[in-house]
Design a protein around this motif. Structure first.
Motif, PDB file in Angstrom:
ATOM      1  N   GLU A   1     -18.890  18.871 -12.819  1.00  0.00           N
ATOM      2  CA  GLU A   1     -18.292  19.774 -11.823  1.00  0.00           C
ATOM      3  C   GLU A   1     -17.893  21.095 -12.497  1.00  0.00           C
ATOM      4  OE1 GLU A   1     -14.542  18.627 -10.157  1.00  0.00           O
ATOM      5  OE2 GLU A   1     -14.698  20.075  -8.524  1.00  0.00           O
ATOM      6  N   SER A   2     -17.296  20.996 -13.672  1.00  0.00           N
ATOM      7  CA  SER A   2     -16.911  22.218 -14.388  1.00  0.00           C
ATOM      8  C   SER A   2     -18.146  23.015 -14.806  1.00  0.00           C
ATOM      9  CB  SER A   2     -16.080  21.869 -15.629  1.00  0.00           C
ATOM     10  OG  SER A   2     -14.801  21.431 -15.237  1.00  0.00           O
TER      11      SER A   2
ATOM     12  N   LYS B   1     -16.923  14.627 -13.665  1.00  0.00           N
ATOM     13  CA  LYS B   1     -15.973  15.756 -13.602  1.00  0.00           C
ATOM     14  C   LYS B   1     -16.394  16.884 -14.538  1.00  0.00           C
ATOM     15  CE  LYS B   1     -11.615  15.094 -13.163  1.00  0.00           C
ATOM     16  NZ  LYS B   1     -10.436  14.765 -13.966  1.00  0.00           N
TER      17      LYS B   1
ATOM     18  N   TRP C   1     -10.258  24.412  -7.998  1.00  0.00           N
ATOM     19  CA  TRP C   1     -10.645  23.903  -9.325  1.00  0.00           C
ATOM     20  C   TRP C   1      -9.892  24.670 -10.416  1.00  0.00           C
ATOM     21  CZ3 TRP C   1     -13.573  26.779 -13.005  1.00  0.00           C
ATOM     22  CH2 TRP C   1     -13.968  26.055 -14.134  1.00  0.00           C
TER      23      TRP C   1
ATOM     24  N   SER D   1     -18.996  19.151  -4.398  1.00  0.00           N
ATOM     25  CA  SER D   1     -18.959  20.489  -4.994  1.00  0.00           C
ATOM     26  C   SER D   1     -20.371  21.021  -5.202  1.00  0.00           C
ATOM     27  CB  SER D   1     -18.233  20.451  -6.345  1.00  0.00           C
ATOM     28  OG  SER D   1     -16.925  19.978  -6.179  1.00  0.00           O
TER      29      SER D   1
ATOM     30  N   HIS E   1     -19.394  24.972 -11.952  1.00  0.00           N
ATOM     31  CA  HIS E   1     -18.606  26.189 -11.696  1.00  0.00           C
ATOM     32  C   HIS E   1     -18.981  27.292 -12.688  1.00  0.00           C
ATOM     33  CE1 HIS E   1     -16.157  24.901  -8.414  1.00  0.00           C
ATOM     34  NE2 HIS E   1     -15.755  23.822  -9.046  1.00  0.00           N
TER      35      HIS E   1
ATOM     36  N   GLU F   1      -7.695  15.136 -10.679  1.00  0.00           N
ATOM     37  CA  GLU F   1      -7.795  16.595 -10.645  1.00  0.00           C
ATOM     38  C   GLU F   1      -8.542  17.092 -11.890  1.00  0.00           C
ATOM     39  OE1 GLU F   1      -4.046  18.405  -9.507  1.00  0.00           O
ATOM     40  OE2 GLU F   1      -4.786  17.860  -7.516  1.00  0.00           O
ATOM     41  N   ALA F   2      -9.066  18.303 -11.776  1.00  0.00           N
ATOM     42  CA  ALA F   2      -9.818  18.869 -12.900  1.00  0.00           C
ATOM     43  C   ALA F   2      -8.884  19.131 -14.080  1.00  0.00           C
ATOM     44  CB  ALA F   2     -10.491  20.155 -12.463  1.00  0.00           C
TER      45      ALA F   2
END
Lengths: 156, 493
Positions: free
Chosen positions: B20-21, B17, B420, B56, B24, B288-289
Motif C-alpha cells: 500500500e505504501s 501494507k 494514509w 487502495s 502511494h 493503520e499504516a
C-alpha cells in the motif's frame, strides 16, 4: 498605467470638458443669476469633491485589492459590497454636497441639478468604475461589475 | 511505454501494507513511469490489511486511468493487480493442517508419519482453522507452504499470470525486477517468503527468464499487541511475545539457506513498537499504516532504480533515537520533495479546491468566476447576460459527466492519501514532525519545519496559489489539467 490615465482623463473632464456646455450656454440655466459665480463656487467645489472622493475611493480600492488575502471565491465575492459602497458612496456624497452648496441663493440653480447629478455619475464612472474594472489586482479583478465584459471586449 | 516493470509481491498482512505504501509512492512519482504489478499472498483472503491494500489499489487504478498522461509526475505509473493468491488453494474443505496433510488417514495408513506430525504440532495447531492465516506460527505456515507447487493448476493460477507477464516483458527488453515484502516475525510472511522466493527463482530458471533481480524487504518486529482475553486457553493465535523468537528463527533460516536467493535484502525494524489492536484475522485485522512501511516502500523504489545493484544488505538507522526527522529517511531530498509535494497537493485539493468546485456548481459558474478567475482557465461555462455576446467556450464544463467523474475520483484519492499520510505521521503517542494534513492546517504548515523564510512563507498560501493557477501558461483543460497544474504548483522549492 490605466489608473493614471483614468485620473488624468477624469481631472480634465471635470475641470475643463464638463464646464464647456455650461460656460458656452449649450446647457442653458435660466434661473442662475450669476453663471460665473455658479461655476466658481458651486461647480468648482463640487468638482474638487468629485476629484478627491474619486481618487480617494480608487486608491482605497487598490489598497484593499493588494492587501486582500483571498482563499475562496466566497471571500472574494464579499468584496463586491465594498466596491459598490465605494462607487455609490462617492456619488451620494458628491450629490449631497452639491445640493448643499447649490442652496446658496446668490449662485444656486435648480436647472443645473439634473445636469450636475449626471456629471457626478459620469465622473464616478471615469474615476472609479473604469479603472477598477480594468486594473483591479488579482484575484479581485472580476469583482467590479462589468469587469468580465470589459476585459472580454478589450481582449484581455 | 514503460521501460521497466517492478513485480511487487506482498506476503501476509504486513506485506500487503508495505505494498500500500509502495503504491502511494508510485502515485506520486517515486518509480517514474515504471509499471508496477502487485501480487498479494495470504491464506487469509479476507484479511483486513489485504483488503485495505486492494481497495487502495483499485482507487489508484481508477485515478490513474482518468489522470494519466498529464504534465506533472503525479499518476504517471501504471499499476496492475493479480488476484490474491492463497497457499491453501481454492478448496474450501481443507482449512486446517490436519486435513491438508490427511492426518486422520495417516493414522491408519502410516502411523509413523502421523506420530511425526504429532511430535511437531499440537492437536490445537493441527485443528486450527487456517482461513484466518497461519496464526503467527511460522511452523504451520512452513508446513503448508512446503506443499505448494506453482505447477499445480489448482494453486498456481495467479502465479502463471505473473510469470507469463514477467517473461513477456523480459523478452521485450523491458527491465524487470521482483521485490518481495514480508514480515519475519509473524506467520504467513515468515513462512512464505523463503519458500515463495525459492519457487519463483526456480520457475524463472525453468522459463529461461534471466537478468531479473530479486529483492526482499523483510520486516523485523515493529508492532505488538496485548494478548486477548480468550476463554479457550488452547486457542491458537499470534502472540507478540513470540515475535523475537520467530524473528531469530527466520533470520537463522535466511542466513543458512537463502544466501543465494536475493540480490539485495533490506531489513527494517523499530525498537519502539507500535501498539495494535489484537485480531485473530479476517476483516478485523486492519491495522493503520506505519512509518516503517514507508521505509519498506522507499527500499523497493531504491531497488527498482538501482536495478538490483544495491549490494547484498542495506542498513539505515535514525540519527537521534528520541526523534524523527527528514534526514532519517533514505534519499532525503528526493523523498522529502516527493512526499511534501503530494501532501500539499492532496491537502489543497481536499480542503480548498474540491469544496470550491462544489461551491461553483451551487452558486452558478458566472458568479463563481467573479471570485475565482482561475476557474475560467480550466473550465467552460454557460454565459449569461451581456457575456452571451461573446459566445460559448470550448473548454470542458464542470457539470459534464466526465469532469464530475474526475473530480469524484480525485476526491477519493486525496482522502485515501491524506488518511494514509496522517497514519504514517503518528507513531504511538508521538506525532512525527514531518508533514501534517488536516482541516485546520494552512498550506504553509503542511511541511513541518520547512526551509522557507518568513517572506516565502507569506507567499505560500491559497491566495497566491490561486493567482499562479490563473497565470499558468497554456494549462491543460478540465479537471485533469487543473489537477496536474495544481500538482506542479504545489511543489515547494
Amino acid at each position: 498605467m490605466i489608473l493614471v490615465i483614468s485620473v488624468v482623463v477624469g481631472v480634465l473632464l471635470v475641470q475643463w470638458l464638463q464646464k464647456i456646455p455650461l460656460s458656452q450656454f449649450w446647457i442653458v440655466l435660466t434661473d442662475v443669476r450669476n453663471l460665473e459665480g455658479f461655476l466658481e463656487v458651486v461647480y468648482n467645489r463640487t468638482a474638487l469633491s468629485v476629484i478627491i472622493t474619486g481618487i480617494g475611493s480608487l486608491l482605497l480600492w487598490v489598497f484593499l485589492g493588494f492587501r486582500a488575502r483571498v482563499n475562496t471565491a466566497a471571500q472574494a465575492i464579499r468584496y463586491q459590497w465594498i466596491w459598490w459602497l465605494l462607487l455609490l458612496g462617492q456619488i451620494a456624497l458628491n450629490i449631497i454636497l452639491f445640493l448643499v452648496w447649490n442652496r446658496d441663493p446668490a449662485y444656486g440653480s435648480s436647472d443645473a441639478v439634473p445636469w450636475i447629478v449626471a456629471m457626478i455619475i459620469l465622473d464616478a464612472l471615469v474615476f472609479f468604475w473604469l479603472p477598477t474594472t480594468l486594473a483591479t489586482p488579482r484575484p479581485l479583478q472580476n469583482v467590479p461589475t462589468g469587469s468580465m465584459f470589459l476585459k472580454h471586449l478589450t481582449g484581455d | 511505454m514503460a521501460n521497466s516493470t517492478l513485480f511487487a509481491i506482498g506476503i501476509g498482512g504486513t506485506g500487503a501494507k508495505c505494498i500500500e505504501s509502495l503504491m502511494h509512492l508510485h502515485a506520486i512519482g517515486s518509480l517514474g513511469n515504471t509499471k508496477l504489478r502487485v501480487f498479494l499472498v495470504d491464506a487469509d483472503r479476507a484479511n483486513g490489511n489485504g483488503q485495505r491494500t486492494q481497495a487502495s489499489l483499485n482507487i489508484y487504478q481508477n485515478t490513474h486511468n482518468l489522470f494519466r498522461g498529464g504534465s506533472s509526475r503525479w499518476m504517471q505509473g501504471d499499476v496492475g493487480l493479480y488476484p490474491t493468491w492463497s497457499p491453501l488453494g481454492d478448496v474450501m474443505n481443507r482449512q486446517n493442517l490436519g486435513s491438508i496433510f490427511s492426518y486422520n488417514a495417516l493414522k491408519t495408513r502410516s502411523p509413523g508419519l502421523a506420530g511425526l506430525m504429532e511430535s511437531l504440532f499440537s492437536r490445537q495447531e493441527m485443528d486450527a482453522d487456517l482461513e484466518v492465516g497461519f496464526r503467527g506460527r511460522p511452523a504451520i505456515g512452513s508446513a503448508v507452504m512446503s506443499r505448494v507447487s506453482l505447477d499445480d493448476p489448482e494453486t498456481g493460477g495467479s502465479w502463471k499470470q505473473l510469470l507469463s507477464e514477467l517473461k513477456g516483458d523480459s523478452n521485450n527488453g523491458v527491465a524487470c525486477q521482483v521485490v518481495v515484502f514480508a514480515s519475519v516475525f509473524g506467520g504467513t510472511g515468515a513462512a512464505g517468503a523463503p519458500t515463495i522466493c525459492r519457487m519463483l527463482k526456480n520457475q524463472m530458471e525453468n522459463l529461461s527468464i534471466s537478468h531479473v533481480p530479486l529483492g526482499a524487504v523483510l520486516m523485523l518486529p515493529f508492532f505488538s499487541f496485548k494478548n486477548p482475553q480468550i476463554n479457550d486457553q488452547e486457542e491458537i493465535f499470534a502472540r507478540s511475545e513470540n515475535f523475537l523468537m520467530n524473528t531469530e528463527g527466520a533470520l537463522n533460516y535466511y542466513a543458512r539457506y537463502s544466501e543465494d536467493l536475493f540480490d539485495t535484502a533490506y531489513l527494517l525494524g523499530n525498537p519502539s513498537y507500535e501498539q495494535y489492536e489484537f485480531s485473530l484475522g479476517n476483516q478485523n485485522q486492519r491495522n493503520e499504516a506505519n512509518i516503517l512501511e514507508l521505509y519498506a516502500a522507499i527500499a523497493a523504489c531504491r531497488f527498482s532504480r538501482l536495478k538490483g545493484q544495491d549490494g547484498r544488505a542495506c542498513i539505515i538507522g535514525r540519527q537521534d533515537p528520541r526523534q524523527f526527522s527528514w534526514g532519517d529517511l533514505p534519499n532525503t531530498q528526493e523523498t522529502k520533495s516527493l512526499l511534501a509535494n503530494a501532501a500539499r497537493f492532496a491537502h489543497a485539493w481536499k480542503y480548498n479546491f474540491s469544496p470550491e468546485l462544489d461551491q461553483a456548481r451551487k452558486i452558478g459558474y458566472q458568479r463563481f468566476i467573479k471570485g475565482a478567475p482561475w476557474f475560467a482557465r480550466y473550465y467552460g461555462y454557460e454565459r449569461q447576460g451581456l457575456m452571451q455576446l461573446f459566445g460559448g467556450s470550448s473548454k470542458p464544463r464542470l457539470a459534464d459527466t466526465q469532469e464530475q467523474a474526475c473530480k469524484e475520483q480525485l476526491d477519493e484519492w486525496a482522502n485515501l492519501f491524506t488518511n494514509w499520510l496522517s497514519q504514517i505521521m503518528i507513531h504511538g503517542e508521538n506525532k512525527l514532525q514531518l508533514l501534517r494534513v488536516g482541516q485546520n492546517t494552512s498550506l504553509s504548515q503542511v511541511i513541518v519545519n520547512s526551509n522557507l523564510d518568513e517572506a516565502q512563507l507569506r507567499l505560500d498560501d491559497y491566495h497566491h496559489l490561486r493567482n499562479r493557477l490563473e497565470e499558468a501558461k497554456n494549462p491543460e483543460e478540465g479537471t485533469q489539467g487543473l489537477a496536474h497544474t495544481l500538482y506542479t504548483l504545489t511543489a515547494q522549492s
